[in-house]
Design a protein around this motif. Structure first.
Motif, short mmCIF file in Angstrom:
data_model
loop_
_atom_site.label_atom_id
_atom_site.label_comp_id
_atom_site.label_asym_id
_atom_site.label_seq_id
_atom_site.Cartn_x
_atom_site.Cartn_y
_atom_site.Cartn_z
N ILE A 1 35.69 33.47 38.95
CA ILE A 1 36.83 34.03 38.23
C ILE A 1 37.15 33.12 37.04
O ILE A 1 37.29 31.91 37.19
CB ILE A 1 38.07 34.13 39.15
N TRP A 2 37.22 33.74 35.87
CA TRP A 2 37.54 32.99 34.65
C TRP A 2 38.99 33.25 34.26
O TRP A 2 39.43 34.41 34.22
CB TRP A 2 36.61 33.43 33.51
N ASP A 3 39.74 32.20 34.01
CA ASP A 3 41.12 32.31 33.55
C ASP A 3 41.14 32.07 32.05
O ASP A 3 40.95 30.94 31.59
CB ASP A 3 42.00 31.29 34.27
N GLY A 4 41.35 33.13 31.29
CA GLY A 4 41.31 33.01 29.84
C GLY A 4 42.46 32.23 29.26
O GLY A 4 42.40 31.81 28.09
N ILE A 5 43.54 32.03 30.02
CA ILE A 5 44.69 31.26 29.52
C ILE A 5 44.44 29.77 29.70
O ILE A 5 44.57 28.98 28.76
CB ILE A 5 45.98 31.68 30.24
N THR A 6 44.08 29.37 30.92
CA THR A 6 43.82 27.96 31.18
C THR A 6 42.39 27.56 30.82
O THR A 6 42.08 26.38 30.75
CB THR A 6 44.07 27.62 32.66
N GLU A 7 41.54 28.59 30.63
CA GLU A 7 40.12 28.39 30.33
C GLU A 7 39.44 27.58 31.42
O GLU A 7 38.67 26.65 31.16
CB GLU A 7 39.95 27.75 28.95
N GLU A 8 39.74 27.99 32.66
CA GLU A 8 39.13 27.35 33.82
C GLU A 8 38.42 28.40 34.66
O GLU A 8 38.85 29.55 34.74
CB GLU A 8 40.18 26.64 34.66
N ALA A 9 37.33 28.01 35.28
CA ALA A 9 36.57 28.90 36.15
C ALA A 9 36.70 28.44 37.59
O ALA A 9 36.67 27.24 37.88
CB ALA A 9 35.10 28.93 35.74
N THR A 10 36.84 29.42 38.50
CA THR A 10 37.00 29.12 39.91
C THR A 10 36.04 29.96 40.73
O THR A 10 36.00 31.19 40.56
CB THR A 10 38.44 29.40 40.38
N GLU A 11 35.28 29.34 41.60
CA GLU A 11 34.42 30.10 42.51
C GLU A 11 35.24 30.62 43.67
O GLU A 11 36.10 29.92 44.20
CB GLU A 11 33.27 29.22 43.03
N THR A 12 34.97 31.85 44.07
CA THR A 12 35.68 32.43 45.21
C THR A 12 34.76 32.41 46.43
O THR A 12 33.55 32.25 46.32
CB THR A 12 36.10 33.88 44.92
N ASN A 13 35.35 32.60 47.58
CA ASN A 13 34.58 32.55 48.83
C ASN A 13 34.19 33.93 49.33
O ASN A 13 33.46 34.06 50.31
CB ASN A 13 35.39 31.83 49.92
N GLU A 14 34.70 34.97 48.67
CA GLU A 14 34.43 36.32 49.13
C GLU A 14 33.23 36.90 48.39
O GLU A 14 33.10 36.75 47.17
CB GLU A 14 35.66 37.21 48.90
N ILE B 1 33.89 39.05 31.55
CA ILE B 1 33.78 39.91 32.73
C ILE B 1 34.34 39.21 33.97
O ILE B 1 34.99 39.83 34.82
CB ILE B 1 32.32 40.34 32.96
N GLN B 2 34.12 37.91 34.08
CA GLN B 2 34.71 37.16 35.20
C GLN B 2 36.23 37.21 35.14
O GLN B 2 36.90 37.31 36.18
CB GLN B 2 34.22 35.71 35.15
N GLY B 3 36.77 37.16 33.93
CA GLY B 3 38.22 37.26 33.77
C GLY B 3 38.74 38.63 34.13
O GLY B 3 39.79 38.77 34.77
N ILE B 4 38.00 39.66 33.74
CA ILE B 4 38.38 41.03 34.09
C ILE B 4 38.39 41.19 35.60
O ILE B 4 39.31 41.78 36.17
CB ILE B 4 37.39 42.04 33.45
N HIS B 5 37.36 40.66 36.26
CA HIS B 5 37.26 40.77 37.72
C HIS B 5 38.40 40.02 38.40
O HIS B 5 38.86 40.41 39.49
CB HIS B 5 35.91 40.24 38.18
N GLY B 6 38.87 38.94 37.77
CA GLY B 6 39.99 38.21 38.34
C GLY B 6 41.29 38.99 38.22
O GLY B 6 42.12 38.99 39.13
N VAL B 7 41.47 39.67 37.09
CA VAL B 7 42.69 40.45 36.87
C VAL B 7 42.67 41.74 37.69
O VAL B 7 43.67 42.11 38.31
CB VAL B 7 42.84 40.78 35.36
N TRP B 8 41.53 42.43 37.67
CA TRP B 8 41.38 43.72 38.35
C TRP B 8 40.15 43.68 39.24
O TRP B 8 39.08 44.16 38.87
CB TRP B 8 41.25 44.85 37.34
N PRO B 9 40.25 43.12 40.44
CA PRO B 9 39.07 42.95 41.30
C PRO B 9 38.42 44.27 41.73
O PRO B 9 37.26 44.28 42.14
CB PRO B 9 39.62 42.18 42.51
N ASP B 10 39.16 45.38 41.63
CA ASP B 10 38.61 46.67 42.06
C ASP B 10 38.09 47.51 40.90
O ASP B 10 37.61 48.62 41.13
CB ASP B 10 39.67 47.46 42.83
#
Length: 430
Positions: A347-360, A291-300
């Motif tokens: 945000i989860w990146d399924g390619i690099t398999e890294e997670a990043t916290e956003t500020n928003e 779901i984190q990856g989905i939100h990263g790809v399509w935030p809306d």
């Protein structure tokens, strides 16, 4: 595919290739037409597989090979003829559904290297007035395990193909065998995911689902990776993918499809199977990653997580529904609606398999669809998957949930959704 053995898995593939539909253990009469033709015997205008007028529906790779469930093509055309030549990576015998504009689905088995005539002057309805001009041609692959390769498209000599504008809404389905229609009459074209996408009307949809797959990124029933990883790739991880790409499949370019307005997830049936040894904590962690990856790809995009149905068991003189991992799915829903996540989205990146916290700060976007009470024990077939009627019931309830939760209107007003489900009696004296 909760209780499916590897032998049954193989038999499921075999039955589709031969075009056989089993109904309560008996072979249903199909009489699919033989559509193969000799291209050299006629006069055609030919378009390459990369013609901009051809819309590729679902996931297709750079070789124009189809993947996952119910991938297809659509285009408008002038004249009264449409034929398609299939490439070498087409699996012989793959059953496809095709139709002219808003008329009913027709079916045929296609061949690698062959050209098949789908629309001709003899096609029923070709001479009728089209509600929208020009006529459209749509074709979908019915099976989740087999695929086709588009080589070229042909129309009558002097005619042309025309780009059809995309529908205003887009829904992405992510799942396993339940979403891909395994064991149903027309498999993907009999599944609830297709039923929702088609039944909403004015909606494009993609079904990224494959039998046996877990959300947890591990081997489950021969799927070497889970959806928390594989969803970010063009192909599934079947033998076809391994044959073409080995261990380096193409990453999916999300720019190839319009942005999703809604993502529907039904995953966990295989994670909950003891044979796959997925812990509750691992399941929850990987569901969150997806779901984190989905939100990263399509935030809306809005996301609906579905409570799974695990079949029924007899309890005394009645039946009860299994509810494995129901609490875990609900906890995922709760997490994405918590202040903890909304204040610090990840945000989860399924390619690099890294997670990043956003500020928003995020707005609530995850919803829980409770399936309890929709299906009864006789809506589950002997292979632990819904019957055709069961799939229709799930689709109908999910459509209503979507319309109420998102305020979407229904626009499907006539074209057939589910083929060969006309269960009626037209005899008065019996």
């Amino acid at each position: 595919m909760m209780w499916l053995s590897r032998l049954a898995y193989g038999l499921g593939l075999l039955s589709t290739v031969t075009g056989t539909i089993l109904q309560n253990g008996q072979v249903r009469e199909t009489n699919y037409p033989d559509t193969r033709i000799d291209l050299a015997a006629g006069s055609y205008t030919t378009f390459a597989n990369n013609a901009c007028a051809i819309s590729y529906l679902g996931r297709w790779d750079s070789k124009k090979v189809s993947w996952w469930a119910a991938p297809g093509i659509r285009f408008g055309f002038t004249g009264q003829t449409v034929a398609v030549t299939f490439g070498e990576h087409t699996i012989d015998g793959t059953l496809v559904g095709y139709r002219l504009s808003g008329l009913d689905w027709q079916f045929t088995n296609v061949t690698a290297g062959g050209t098949h005539l789908f629309i001709s002057p003899e096609t029923e309805g070709i001479d009728l007035t089209a509600p929208v001009s020009p006529n459209t041609f749509e074709m979908r692959v019915t099976n989740w395990g087999y695929g086709i390769q588009i080589d070229s498209v042909h129309v009558g000599e002097g005619d042309k193909i025309v780009k059809v504008a995309p529908q205003p809404r887009f829904v992405e389905f992510i799942g396993d065998s339940l979403s891909s229609g395994m064991y149903n009459s027309y498999e993907a074209l009999s599944g609830f995911a297709y039923g929702v996408g088609q039944g909403l009307g004015n909606t494009e949809y993609s079904i990224t689902a494959y039998p046996g797959i877990c959300v947890a990124d591990q081997d489950c029933w021969g799927n070497t990776r889970g959806q928390s990883h594989q969803w970010f790739y063009t192909t599934d991880n079947s033998w076809r993918s391994k044959e073409l790409y080995g261990d380096e499949p193409e990453a999916w370019d999300f720019e190839k499809q319009q942005k999703a307005d809604l993502v529907v997830i039904n995953l966990g049936t295989n994670d909950a199977n003891a044979a796959n040894n997925v812990s509750s904590a691992t399941y929850i962690e990987h569901y969150k990653r997806l779901i984190q990856g989905i939100h990263g790809v399509w935030p809306d995009a809005q996301v609906i997580v579905m409570q799974m149905w695990q079949g029924f068991y007899q309890d005394g003189n009645s039946y009860n529904q299994n509810t494995d991992f129901r609490n875990e799915v609900y906890s995922v829903y709760e997490y994405f609606n918590s202040e903890e996540y909304l204040n610090n989205p990840v945000i989860w990146d399924g390619i690099t398999e890294e997670a990043t916290e956003t500020n928003e700060k995020a707005k609530p976007f995850v919803h829980f669809f409770n399936t309890t009470g929709i299906l009864q024990h006789n809506d589950i077939a002997p292979q632990w998957h819904p019957t055709d009627v069961g799939q229709i019931k799930v689709a109908s309830h999910l459509i209503q949930f979507i319309t109420q939760k998102l305020g979407w209107h229904l626009y499907a007003t006539g074209p057939e959704v589910f083929a060969d489900t006309l269960y009626w009696n037209d005899q008065s004296g019996y």
